[in-house]
Enzyme design. Structure first.
Site: not given
Ligand code: EPU
Length: 337
Positions: A163, A235, A331
């Protein structure tokens, strides 16, 4: 040049704020004229793409908002391994991904349905479901007003990281991204490194780019709010990266902490998990809150102001810091004027 323009339709958070000056630019000549107007009036310009990664905290922006609408989509060359496609910074990201796949140039399907523009995709180095745009960038054309020239930066010179890119640094403060040339692989292979995606496609006979695209769209629709109906900027915080020592100490206190090993003997934590564990998933204070299906998404449930949303963000940061000793970094771009 328009005056006192309401920016609500131009930011996916759906925040009310007015821009002192606003103009849409369709080519380099119009961009130069808008920048010259800003300079003459001693107002800082602000380049607005899709407004999908933006929180406007103030009520009135004393700036010249330049809405980027330099378009274009052209196959400009090829190598043994890749096809090169040059796309205008103002093109919509999702439509670009769709068009590439439709015309037989897959590669970006894991990044389907990310809101925003092509120009912003490189500023932010957007990423999702195991892919980052940096993997597909050959070069970026920028307009540098100081030198009054368009320059081409090779991908290696863009300092792409999680990012992050050179376009977010003070060195590039005045630069404007005008186009991005993508390198799409001629030998396509599905990237199924993200578990949910692999699972969703496990029953599919032949994994095609279209099938991956459809599943990514389906996963996003399940997990993330549609900005058309609920204001958000995706995010709101980056996933924080901590040292192994910090991580080990956290793991002892929180055995179910979600984490990923990253380069440099560091550990990346899932900010969404931290926020949920802090009891802030689906919270709401007035119209500012977090999404009930993904705690990392800050949501405008109706008429929240930028200041109220920022207050909620600060509240989340404070709670997460108190509980885990980890500082979350926003972000999106935070505009305070
Ligand atoms: N999780 C929780 N509770 C929540 C949300 C997430 O426990 O409320 C846990 C999930 O269970 C999972 C982990 O956190 O084990 C990761 O969650 P998720 O796969 O939804 O991805 P993220 O790390 O929250 C990142 C990116 C997203 C992207 C997804 C999928 C960042 C800041 N965000 O989110 O990007 O779509 O991975 O690859 O890196 C964005 O940047 O705007 C965005 C949506």
């Amino acid at each position: 040049m328009l005056r006192n323009v309401n920016l609500k339709p131009y930011n996916t958070m759906g925040v009310e704020a007015t821009a002192d000056y606003f103009t849409t630019v369709h080519d380099l000549r119009e961009l130069k004229a808008a920048l010259a107007f800003a300079r003459a009036n001693r107002l800082p310009p602000f380049i607005l793409g899709g407004g999908a990664n933006l929180l406007i905290v103030c009520k009135a922006l004393h700036r010249v908002v330049i809405h980027m609408a330099i378009m274009g989509f052209e196959v400009v060359g090829e190598s043994q391994m890749s096809t090169y496609i040059k796309v205008g910074a103002g093109e919509n990201w999702h439509q670009t991904v769709k068009r590439m796949i439709g015309e037989g140039y897959p590669g970006l399907e894991n990044l389907a349905l990310i809101p925003g523009s092509v120009g912003a995709s490189v500023v932010q180095n957007i990423g999702a479901y195991g892919s980052e745009v940096a993997q597909f960038v050959k070069e970026v054309d920028i307009y540098d007003p100081t030198a009054d020239e368009v320059r081409t930066l090779k991908a290696v010179d863009c300092d792409f990281r999680y990012r992050h890119s050179i376009f977010k640094t003070s060195q590039a403060r005045d630069w404007v991204v005008v186009s991005v040339t993508f390198a799409l692989p001629k030998l396509w292979r599905a990237n199924l490194s993200y578990d949910d995606l692999a699972q969703a496609l496990s029953g599919v006979q032949r994994t095609t780019p279209e099938a991956v695209f459809d599943q990514v769209v389906a996963i996003r629709k399940r997990k993330l709010p549609d900005p058309e109906h609920l204001g958000s900027a995706g995010s709101f915080f980056k996933n924080p990266v901590v040292t192994r020592e910090v991580f080990q100490a956290l793991l002892e206190r929180f055995p179910s902490i979600v984490h990923y090993r990253v380069a440099g003997n560091m550990e990346k934590l899932a900010a969404g998990w931290l926020i949920e564990e802090a009891g802030l998933k689906g919270v709401r204070e007035g119209d500012a809150g977090t999404y009930d299906k993904q705690a990392l998404v800050l949501v405008n449930y109706g008429k929240a102001s930028g200041a109220e949303l920022w207050q909620m963000a600060e509240h989340i940061r404070g709670k997460v810091n108190d509980l885990f000793g980890v500082t979350l970094e926003p972000e999106p771009v935070i505009l305070r004027d």
